[in-house]
Design a protein around this motif. Sequence first.
Motif, mmCIF file in Angstrom:
data_model
loop_
_atom_site.group_PDB
_atom_site.id
_atom_site.type_symbol
_atom_site.label_atom_id
_atom_site.label_comp_id
_atom_site.label_asym_id
_atom_site.label_seq_id
_atom_site.Cartn_x
_atom_site.Cartn_y
_atom_site.Cartn_z
ATOM 1 N N GLU A 284 -7.690 13.930 -17.504
ATOM 2 C CA GLU A 284 -8.168 12.779 -16.727
ATOM 3 C C GLU A 284 -7.701 13.002 -15.296
ATOM 4 O OE1 GLU A 284 -6.237 9.242 -18.268
ATOM 5 O OE2 GLU A 284 -4.415 9.687 -17.151
ATOM 6 N N ARG A 316 -11.529 18.017 -21.940
ATOM 7 C CA ARG A 316 -10.976 17.589 -23.229
ATOM 8 C C ARG A 316 -11.600 18.448 -24.312
ATOM 9 N NH1 ARG A 316 -11.023 10.926 -22.544
ATOM 10 N NH2 ARG A 316 -10.041 11.002 -20.504
ATOM 11 N N SER A 328 -18.684 15.511 -23.792
ATOM 12 C CA SER A 328 -18.615 16.931 -23.441
ATOM 13 C C SER A 328 -17.162 17.378 -23.411
ATOM 14 C CB SER A 328 -19.220 17.171 -22.057
ATOM 15 O OG SER A 328 -20.502 16.626 -21.969
ATOM 16 N N GLU A 335 -12.448 7.821 -10.797
ATOM 17 C CA GLU A 335 -11.392 6.879 -11.181
ATOM 18 C C GLU A 335 -10.768 6.220 -9.962
ATOM 19 O OE1 GLU A 335 -9.570 7.716 -15.286
ATOM 20 O OE2 GLU A 335 -8.963 9.394 -14.038
ATOM 21 N N GLU A 435 -19.703 3.519 -24.375
ATOM 22 C CA GLU A 435 -18.865 3.333 -23.182
ATOM 23 C C GLU A 435 -19.288 4.211 -21.999
ATOM 24 O OE1 GLU A 435 -14.642 3.854 -23.879
ATOM 25 O OE2 GLU A 435 -14.386 4.451 -21.799
HETATM 26 N N1 GAP Z 1 -7.786 7.392 -17.102
HETATM 27 C C1 GAP Z 1 -8.389 6.670 -18.164
HETATM 28 C C2 GAP Z 1 -9.334 7.474 -18.947
HETATM 29 O O1 GAP Z 1 -9.461 8.673 -18.764
HETATM 30 P P1 GAP Z 1 -11.085 7.298 -20.855
HETATM 31 O O2 GAP Z 1 -11.706 6.088 -21.469
HETATM 32 O O3 GAP Z 1 -10.487 8.302 -21.752
HETATM 33 O O4 GAP Z 1 -10.017 6.724 -19.833
HETATM 34 C C3 GAP Z 1 -12.780 7.304 -18.889
HETATM 35 O O5 GAP Z 1 -12.160 7.999 -19.934
HETATM 36 C C4 GAP Z 1 -14.248 7.636 -18.831
HETATM 37 O O6 GAP Z 1 -14.434 9.048 -18.780
HETATM 38 C C5 GAP Z 1 -15.036 7.178 -20.061
HETATM 39 O O7 GAP Z 1 -15.440 5.840 -19.948
HETATM 40 C C6 GAP Z 1 -16.218 8.120 -20.014
HETATM 41 O O8 GAP Z 1 -17.217 7.660 -19.136
HETATM 42 C C7 GAP Z 1 -15.619 9.400 -19.456
HETATM 43 N N2 GAP Z 1 -15.321 10.348 -20.545
HETATM 44 C C8 GAP Z 1 -14.231 10.373 -21.329
HETATM 45 N N3 GAP Z 1 -14.312 11.385 -22.215
HETATM 46 C C9 GAP Z 1 -15.502 12.002 -21.989
HETATM 47 C C10 GAP Z 1 -16.179 13.120 -22.569
HETATM 48 N N4 GAP Z 1 -15.638 13.825 -23.549
HETATM 49 N N5 GAP Z 1 -17.398 13.471 -22.084
HETATM 50 C C11 GAP Z 1 -17.961 12.790 -21.069
HETATM 51 N N6 GAP Z 1 -17.360 11.734 -20.473
HETATM 52 C C12 GAP Z 1 -16.145 11.340 -20.920
#
Ligand code: GAP
Length: 667
Positions: A284, A316, A328, A335, A435
């Motif tokens: 993040e 991730r 993905s 952020e 989300e």
């Molecule tokens: N700092 C808080 C945080 O990272 P999160 O809900 O894990 O919170 C925030 O991630 C946003 O990042 C999500 O709402 C989503 O839009 C995006 N996101 C998280 N994981 C993702 C993934 N594997 N692929 C695409 N977008 C992702």
Amino acid sequence: MAEPKENPLMEKIVSLCKRRGFVYQSSEIYGGINGFWDYGPLGAELKRNVKELWWNTMTRQREDVVGLEATIIMSPEIWKASGHVSTFSDPMCDCLLTKKRFRADQVEPQSGVAYHYATATDQTSLQKLAELAGASKAAEAFISGKEIEILSALFNSVDNDHHPLLKQTFAEVGMDIENSAHALFNGLRGHLKSQGQKTIPFAVLLQPGKPPESARKIAKEFYAGRGIKDPVLLGEQTEKVENSQRFNPENGALLTDPRPFNLMFKTYVGPVESEDNVAYLRPETAQAIFAQFKNVLETSRQKVPFGIGQIGKAFRNEVTPRNYTFRSREFEQMELEFFIKPDEVIEAIHGNVVTVPETGHPGEPQPNWGWQAWHQYWVEERVRFYEGIGLSRETLGFHRQTAEELAHYARACVDILFKFPFSKRDEKGELKGEELEGIAARSDFDLSQHQRFSGKPMGVFDEELRAAWGKLSEEKKKELSDRYFANRKKYLVKMGVAEEQATKEATNDTNGLAKGQYIPHVIEPSAGVDRLILSLICNAYTEVSKTDEKGKTEINVVMKFHPRVAPIKVGVMPLLKNKPELVKKALEVRDILRPWMNVFYDDGGSIGRRYARQDEAGTPFCVTIDFDTLGEKPELLDTVTLRYRDDGKQERLKISELRDWLLSKIR
Ligand code: GAP
């Protein structure tokens, strides 16, 4: 990697994205790489527009937010402090047959009949049974209860004619199955052990109506994969199963038990691949903001409340990347960490803390807002942002996390959802969505963690607080101090600090209030760029059917992007390619607009085809240079035909007014 066949709309969108150059599979010529996507020419423009709009809205157009651009690889200590090293994991299980990996909590629950197998053996071992058959009666004394169970199931299946070869073997040596069972099984086990083979239990879930043979076929494949040639299944038992997540929904094969799987990509910094050099690709962007909080505070001349925004890549190692680009392994985040005063500080300074209704925009920020008002403010600001780029409230959904869902340090979290074509309906039949963004009230957890792990103070000094504190009654001081102390101590104890030490540290923190010191709290609106791009694409996708004079109907795709995000803002076209005066004028118009926006010049094919191509790319406006532009009708000299994408309507506009007119629509 392709979209599930059962979602025809999503399939059409995926195919358009590839055909028109919005999104490609990463490394496609090598068969792709799961969870990674590239953006083609139109996708790259769309993404750039979205990020620029976020940046402008969240930083440049505000007095109270500044930006940051931090590195992707940072000190691994950051991820220890944030909790990612110890807790950023998903429960994961593997299909025992295909090795495909699933998130244990996302496996589709299934019902049916589970076929369990104690193990399997090969033909040679089976022959060995014959030899052992008469000899092992004495071994009966050593048999365990579990083995008896397995054996009885084995013989049940023999009775069911399931293992004709085994049955035949018994018959050939003239054995009474019941009496010799125990000895035999021990003998077989001894033999397998001497061959270096272990008993390997396995199971297959059969959907209602499927023949048992299909379970056996899968089980044999499994055992063959474990090196047992031409396997003979042993110890078949059946069990009725309801809503189980223990089986692969694609083939019914048993899954491994769930194990935690850390989602961070690991690498090594420097030439030595040792544990001392481990680093992580950031999962993040937020943590860099916390780690640089003090630097930004000192260099930007901001005072709490203020925010730091960042856009950048995050990584991730998702267990199951899915739904196209939605989940993905490499993606981008936008952020904001918005730092605010703790409620006790607001109360000390202003005498009260204003709270606001949980719905609706609370209006311009006020000095006496506590975390709840700021949180509501950011939820509404973010919804307005989405509305401003074409996602109406009807396309969005909201999820307020329940107390059970919230992280232990969080006070509230609202997820803004988008209703994708792959979104499912809830028990009430309502489409809630997936989300797009989470807006969390994270207390002072993050800065406190970095203070503890780095040993560097993360608190701020607030002259207003120091002055106000001195004027409070002793009773008020005690009330606010008690609340502040209780929160600090709760956090420290939760983080494993021993009771006595926690009391000492929380007392120190609380004493800081009188000196004007505190650790800021934070509200975090955290959005994913790629998810937003996907929602904009899904939202824009429109099929329009047209019937020509001959009665032939054609379906055309029009991508109805909001002009602000549209990859191409305007198509510029000479009516005819072979009229140099028209071409010359069209190129002049293109060059007037080019420094201000993304323009596409097109002189190939009929004007109708050219409009259709721009409709598919989502270009909101096209201008055509025709003979009237050149003065065929003198009153129309230096005017162009302006065509609207969404309804095909046309009007005339002066070239001299074109740039400003377009800018007013796309900004
Ligand atoms: N700092 C808080 C945080 O990272 P999160 O809900 O894990 O919170 C925030 O991630 C946003 O990042 C999500 O709402 C989503 O839009 C995006 N996101 C998280 N994981 C993702 C993934 N594997 N692929 C695409 N977008 C992702």
